[in-house]
Write a protein that holds these residues in place. Structure first.
Motif, short mmCIF file in Angstrom:
data_model
loop_
_atom_site.label_atom_id
_atom_site.label_comp_id
_atom_site.label_asym_id
_atom_site.label_seq_id
_atom_site.Cartn_x
_atom_site.Cartn_y
_atom_site.Cartn_z
N UNK A 94 -71.05 3.17 -40.41
CA UNK A 94 -71.56 1.84 -40.71
C UNK A 94 -70.98 0.81 -39.74
N UNK A 95 -71.84 0.00 -39.20
CA UNK A 95 -71.30 -1.00 -38.27
C UNK A 95 -71.43 -2.40 -38.86
N UNK A 96 -70.53 -3.25 -38.46
CA UNK A 96 -70.49 -4.59 -39.05
C UNK A 96 -70.96 -5.67 -38.10
N UNK A 97 -71.58 -5.22 -36.98
CA UNK A 97 -71.97 -6.22 -36.00
C UNK A 97 -73.03 -7.18 -36.53
N UNK A 126 -73.21 -8.31 -39.38
CA UNK A 126 -72.66 -9.25 -40.35
C UNK A 126 -71.84 -10.33 -39.69
N UNK A 127 -71.37 -10.07 -38.49
CA UNK A 127 -70.45 -11.04 -37.91
C UNK A 127 -70.57 -11.10 -36.39
N UNK A 128 -71.72 -11.56 -35.90
CA UNK A 128 -71.85 -11.69 -34.45
C UNK A 128 -71.22 -13.01 -33.96
N UNK A 129 -70.31 -12.90 -33.04
CA UNK A 129 -69.71 -14.11 -32.48
C UNK A 129 -70.32 -14.32 -31.11
N UNK A 131 -72.90 -15.61 -40.50
CA UNK A 131 -71.61 -15.19 -39.96
C UNK A 131 -71.49 -15.41 -38.47
N UNK A 157 -69.40 -11.33 -28.97
CA UNK A 157 -70.27 -10.15 -28.95
C UNK A 157 -71.56 -10.46 -28.21
N UNK A 183 -66.81 -4.41 -25.03
CA UNK A 183 -68.01 -3.69 -25.49
C UNK A 183 -67.99 -3.50 -26.99
N UNK A 184 -69.11 -3.36 -27.65
CA UNK A 184 -70.47 -3.55 -27.16
C UNK A 184 -70.83 -5.03 -27.07
N UNK A 185 -71.67 -5.36 -26.10
CA UNK A 185 -72.04 -6.76 -25.90
C UNK A 185 -73.53 -6.86 -25.59
N UNK A 191 -73.67 0.10 -30.09
CA UNK A 191 -72.48 0.62 -30.76
C UNK A 191 -72.69 2.09 -31.13
N UNK A 211 -72.66 4.36 -28.08
CA UNK A 211 -71.31 4.51 -27.55
C UNK A 211 -70.58 5.59 -28.35
#
Ligand code: SF4
Lengths: 284, 144
Positions: free
Chosen positions: B1-4, B6-9, B39, B50, B75-77, B137, B140
């Motif tokens: 599970x990835x959280x990208x 939920x919280x992309x900066x 987020x 990100x 990474x990842x970006x 992600x 990778x």
């Protein structure tokens, strides 16, 4: 045995409580700015995401410093919640702070350099008041042990109102809230990029964030100490103080370090030292 | 599970934008659009970011800066080109100092059209970017 259980409980539960508090902070801040704001679990998402990011390391020693920062922050909290020596908690929290600063310095970025410098100044500014707090508690209860301070028959705030006010002042510095968040920029203001955390990414940044959760819970615990014999009042007061900090954070612009330094020492002298002097006269 | 998701900066960089697109990017932060709901945070620090949001075309002077920011991001970006200028050079394309769109320099994942791009479009673009981020992600991890 009890000490062991308390420590384990503290280590496991504090990140949950601290993360939730941080989430509440962000939601309330958003509401104060007429925004909806993120979910209350946002800090957890952020930290979990950071663990999944690549960790760019500029200098190998920075990992050690960040780890030590986290370790000693947790150590401070454990020491506090098992009722250890309050002076020791003060020292070990300072040590944790020093590791954080060393981490900032070790990355050689001009921004984190500036952030570290400012963090050092913040530390010099808040330290006198924190030590005065420990001394004040000793003068009232005749013990540096936190379990004795809690067992004292009356809330010590009756004896130490000045120290409490002074401590609230430096709490803003310790929690890195505006107007005293010089060393690390929060999301909106970026004049030194991200200050001391500029060069930290991925896992290290996540560890720093978790360390701050531990730190916040420890700080709220010290507020609780002033009201200790009345636990409900104590918990309520620490939560109220946290809300007040959020309010201050949202209504104040960042100040210069000179002002931070002068004002915090001034408050420590006027509120803290005078309070202790009066106590001293009373006792002798 | 990835959280990208939920919280992309994100980090925002102004290439040679006329500031039209920049103002729209900033508008996303205001109470009306409030991207912090998702987020999303505007970090200003490449090492925490990100998503790289670029407005305006690439010119001879800022290509180093863009490369620098891009290479500093862990990474990842994901790169998002916001506005006609960033996508293709747009109205500035004929300028003597203009290299063209951002994709002349670094790989772009999402193009947001418009002159200026509307805040809704920018938010849509970021949401599209999140899928790309998540795929990156996953890939990778697969490679590992
Ligand atoms: S796309 Fe239009 S509004 Fe955006 S930077 Fe270019 S000219 Fe300005």
């Amino acid at each position: 045995m009890r000490i062991l259980i308390t420590s384990i409980l503290f280590i496991l539960l504090t990140p949950i409580a601290g993360g939730l508090l941080a989430g509440v902070d962000r939601v309330i801040s958003a509401r104060m700015q007429k925004r909806v704001g993120p979910s209350i679990l946002q800090p957890f998402y952020d930290v979990l995401k950071l663990f999944q990011k690549e960790n760019v390391v500029v200098n190998v020693s920075q990992n050690l410093y960040v780890f030590s920062f986290l370790f000693f922050t947790i150590f401070t909290g454990v020491l506090f919640f098992i009722g250890g020596d309050i002076l020791l908690t003060v020292f070990s929290s300072t040590l944790a702070g020093i590791f954080f600063i060393l981490g900032g310095y070790s990355t050689h970025s001009p921004y984190s350099f500036l952030g570290s410098e400012r963090e050092l100044i913040s530390m010099v500014s808040d330290e006198p008041m924190v030590i005065l707090m420990a001394i004040g508690m000793y003068m009232v209860t005749q013990s540096f042990l936190i379990r004795d301070i809690i067992a004292f028959n009356q809330p010590i705030i009756y004896y130490l109102p000045g120290v409490f006010i002074g401590y609230l002042f430096v709490l803003t510095i310790k929690m890195k809230k505006s107007p005293f968040d010089l060393s690390m920029s929060h999301h909106a203001h970026q004049e030194i990029v991200s200050g001391i955390t500029t060069e930290f990414s991925g896992k290290s940044l996540a560890l720093i964030e978790i360390a701050h959760w531990y730190e916040n819970i420890f700080l709220l615990g010290t507020v609780f100490l002033f009201f200790a014999p009345k636990p409900i009042l104590g918990v309520m007061m620490s939560l109220i103080i946290y809300l007040v900090e959020i309010f201050i954070d949202n209504t104040n612009a960042r100040v210069k370090w000179q002002w931070l330094f002068k004002s915090s020492w001034f408050v420590a002298l006027c509120a803290g030292a005078v309070n202790i002097f009066v106590l001293f006269i009373n006792q002798s | 599970m990835s959280f990208f998701k939920k919280s992309p900066w994100l980090i925002h960089y102004d290439g040679s934008s006329c500031n039209g697109c920049d103002i729209e990017v900033l508008a996303c932060l205001t109470p009306v659009y409030d991207i912090e709901r998702f987020g999303i945070i505007n970090t200003g620090n490449p090492k925490h970011a990100d998503i790289f949001l670029i407005t305006g075309a690439v010119n001879e002077q800022n290509k180093e800066v863009i490369l620098n920011i891009y290479s500093q991001m862990p990474d990842p970006k994901v790169v998002i080109a916001v506005g006609a200028c960033a996508s293709s050079g747009g109205i500035c394309a004929e300028g003597y100092n203009i290299l063209g769109g951002v994709d002349k320099l670094i790989p772009v994942d999402v193009y947001v059209p418009g002159c200026a791009a509307r805040p809704e479009a920018i938010i849509d673009g970021v949401v599209k970017g999140l899928e790309v981020l998540e795929n990156k992600y996953r890939n990778k991890n697969k490679k590992k």
